[in-house]
Write an enzyme that holds these catalytic residues in place. Structure first.
Site, PDB file in Angstrom:
ATOM      1  N   LYS A  32       0.990  -1.085  -0.095  1.00 37.73           N
ATOM      2  CA  LYS A  32       0.088   0.141  -0.072  1.00 37.73           C
ATOM      3  C   LYS A  32       0.973   1.332  -0.139  1.00 37.73           C
ATOM      4  CE  LYS A  32      -0.185  -0.328   5.135  1.00 37.73           C
ATOM      5  NZ  LYS A  32      -1.168  -0.589   6.336  1.00 37.73           N
ATOM      6  N   ARG A  81     -10.044   0.214  15.198  1.00 33.13           N
ATOM      7  CA  ARG A  81      -9.957   0.810  14.072  1.00 33.13           C
ATOM      8  C   ARG A  81     -11.176   0.278  12.927  1.00 33.13           C
ATOM      9  NH1 ARG A  81      -4.178   1.513  11.096  1.00 33.13           N
ATOM     10  NH2 ARG A  81      -4.624  -0.567  10.055  1.00 33.13           N
ATOM     11  N   TYR A 103      15.366  30.018   6.892  1.00 37.41           N
ATOM     12  CA  TYR A 103      14.162  30.683   7.514  1.00 37.41           C
ATOM     13  C   TYR A 103      14.092  30.772   8.942  1.00 37.41           C
ATOM     14  CZ  TYR A 103      11.959  30.492   2.899  1.00 37.41           C
ATOM     15  OH  TYR A 103      11.663  30.424   1.529  1.00 37.41           O
ATOM     16  N   MET A 134      10.829  24.060   1.719  1.00 39.32           N
ATOM     17  CA  MET A 134      10.002  23.331   0.762  1.00 39.32           C
ATOM     18  C   MET A 134      10.995  22.304  -0.213  1.00 39.32           C
ATOM     19  SD  MET A 134       7.073  24.332  -1.671  1.00 39.32           S
ATOM     20  CE  MET A 134       6.036  24.783  -0.415  1.00 39.32           C
TER      21      MET A 134
HETATM   22  C1  LIG Z   1      -0.187  -1.874   6.710  1.00 47.55           C
HETATM   23  C2  LIG Z   1      -0.818  -2.843   7.264  1.00 47.55           C
HETATM   24  C3  LIG Z   1       0.087  -4.216   7.443  1.00 47.55           C
HETATM   25  C4  LIG Z   1       1.593  -4.061   7.346  1.00 47.55           C
HETATM   26  O1  LIG Z   1       1.987  -3.697   8.634  1.00 47.55           O
HETATM   27  P1  LIG Z   1       3.568  -3.358   8.921  1.00 47.55           P
HETATM   28  O2  LIG Z   1       3.622  -3.117  10.257  1.00 47.55           O
HETATM   29  O3  LIG Z   1       4.147  -2.601   7.858  1.00 47.55           O
HETATM   30  O4  LIG Z   1       4.154  -4.889   8.770  1.00 47.55           O
HETATM   31  C5  LIG Z   1      -0.557  -5.133   7.597  1.00 47.55           C
HETATM   32  N1  LIG Z   1      -1.977  -5.166   7.652  1.00 47.55           N
HETATM   33  C6  LIG Z   1      -2.840  -4.374   7.780  1.00 47.55           C
HETATM   34  C7  LIG Z   1      -4.169  -4.435   7.647  1.00 47.55           C
HETATM   35  C8  LIG Z   1      -2.219  -2.973   7.190  1.00 47.55           C
HETATM   36  O5  LIG Z   1      -2.912  -2.087   7.169  1.00 47.55           O
END
Ligand SMILES: *Cc1c(COP(=O)(O)O)cnc(C)c1O
Length: 382
Positions: free
Chosen positions: A39, A137, A271, A319
């Site tokens: 992801k 969550r 800055y 930036m």
């Molecule tokens: C991002 C994610 C993972 C991987 O997590 P890591 O800590 O990067 O290994 C696994 N399962 C779900 C549902 C996630 O959102």
């Protein structure tokens, strides 16, 4: 500038390291299938090249957050199993079902959308039911679980779906010994048991992210889902360093110094003048800033290797650029400044930047911006 000059800033992605990390992680979880989590553009490393490399190294599943990411994997020709888990109403369910993606649902109404999509697509949808075992969550709460399981059984009997998985996610697997780990594991076993007693026969049950895959074998079940560890980055300093687990960082970020100049004592830098030269010195301009994902929170603390020496962001990270005090050294303009990498040339690591910015190393690599070209090495299998 010659053609061989370094680009302003670049992220080198070592796919041989990624493949080796996948093999190492598989050895930590020998009984489990491996889902490579890619992801957020492969945590900033590039989703498709990383997914391909992970599959070459034995990942039989690839995981994404959004259906758009999963569909992009299919469009790039990634076969095998692909799963995604973050949906909103109106998400492209039908496209996902048609692309044979495993979709996760946490609610009965979401299951209803999948059933409708399966009917429209004229094929069974692969569905995984997500349990909230304590993360708070996404996921189905224990009190709503029997209803979701019953609805899934009905949808299976109707031929609309096949329930391929039961799964959950940890809150504190990166904090060794945290009491929530055992509590979540118990809750997961309980919820899986209820679903199986009701008649579901999932292919895979899974809960282990990177820290769990590395340190908690009792959480591996049928499949592990590592993300960050696959990129050779540690989930947290408490869990250990990447090297402790035989993992190698995949991303190296370097920049070419854009300017080097002498400055007198008492010269304000960047800055807000949050840095003033303590004596006569030289200043080097690193042409990368928060527009490239370099965290502004690391102003005054972010480490950079220039000419074999660690230097620190002098004053505010802007930036597009920040300055390092070179202490009188005069490297040539265009010389390499290494922001982070595996560490074996003495350069800082993503973990060092995380500490400097008061964040986690996940955020350091993931936020490297679209303006930074990714340059892949070792794309071919070894
Ligand atoms: C991002 C994610 C993972 C991987 O997590 P890591 O800590 O990067 O290994 C696994 N399962 C779900 C549902 C996630 O959102």
């Amino acid at each position: 500038m010659t053609e061989t000059a370094l680009p302003r800033v670049r992220a080198d992605i070592d796919l041989a390291a990624l493949r080796a990390n996948v093999r190492t992680l598989r050895a930590h979880a020998p009984g489990a299938a491996f889902m490579a989590v890619v992801k957020a553009d492969g945590y900033g490393h590039g989703m498709v090249p990383c997914a391909r490399a992970a599959v070459e190294a034995g990942a039989t599943w690839v995981g994404t957050a959004t259906p758009e990411e999963a569909l992009a994997l299919r469009a790039a020709g990634i076969g095998g199993r692909v799963m995604c888990w973050l949906w909103t109403p109106g998400s492209p369910w039908r496209e996902a079902v048609e692309a044979d993606i495993d979709v996760s649902v946490s609610r009965v109404d979401a299951l209803g959308e999948v059933v409708a999509a399966a009917r429209a697509a004229g094929r069974r949808a692969r569905v995984q039911l997500k349990a909230d075992t304590g993360l708070g969550r996404n996921g189905c709460m224990p009190e709503d679980w029997p209803e979701l399981v019953a609805a899934a059984l009905r949808a299976e009997a109707d031929g609309a779906v096949r329930v391929t998985g039961l799964w959950s996610h940890f809150a504190c697997a990166d904090e060794p010994g945290h009491p929530s780990i055992a509590a979540q594991l118990d809750a997961f076993k309980e919820m899986v048991g209820r679903a199986e007693d009701a008649g579901l026969r999932p292919e895979v049950r899974h809960i282990a992210n990177s820290p769990a895959a590395l340190t908690l074998p009792e959480t591996h079940f049928d499949l592990v889902r590592p993300g960050i560890a696959m990129y050779g980055v540690s989930p947290s300093p408490e869990v250990g360093t990447p090297a402790d687990f035989g993992l190698r960082p995949v991303m190296t970020v370097t920049a070419a110094l854009a300017h080097v100049k002498r400055a007198p004592a008492g010269h304000g830098v960047s800055y807000g003048h949050r840095y003033t030269t303590p004596g006569e010195t030289t200043l080097g301009l690193v042409p990368a800033g928060y527009g490239d994902g370099i965290p502004r929170h690391a102003s005054g603390t972010g480490p950079v290797l220039v000419g074999g020496k660690w230097r620190t962001a002098a004053g505010t990270i802007a930036m597009d650029q920040f300055v390092v005090d070179l202490g009188g050294d005069e490297p040539e303009v265009g010389s390499e400044a290494v922001l982070f990498g595996p560490g074996d040339r003495g350069e800082p690591t993503a973990e060092d930047w995380a500490r400097a910015a008061g964040t986690i190393a996940y955020e350091i690599v993931t936020r490297i911006g679209a303006r930074v070209p990714r340059i892949y090495s070792n794309e071919r299998s070894d």
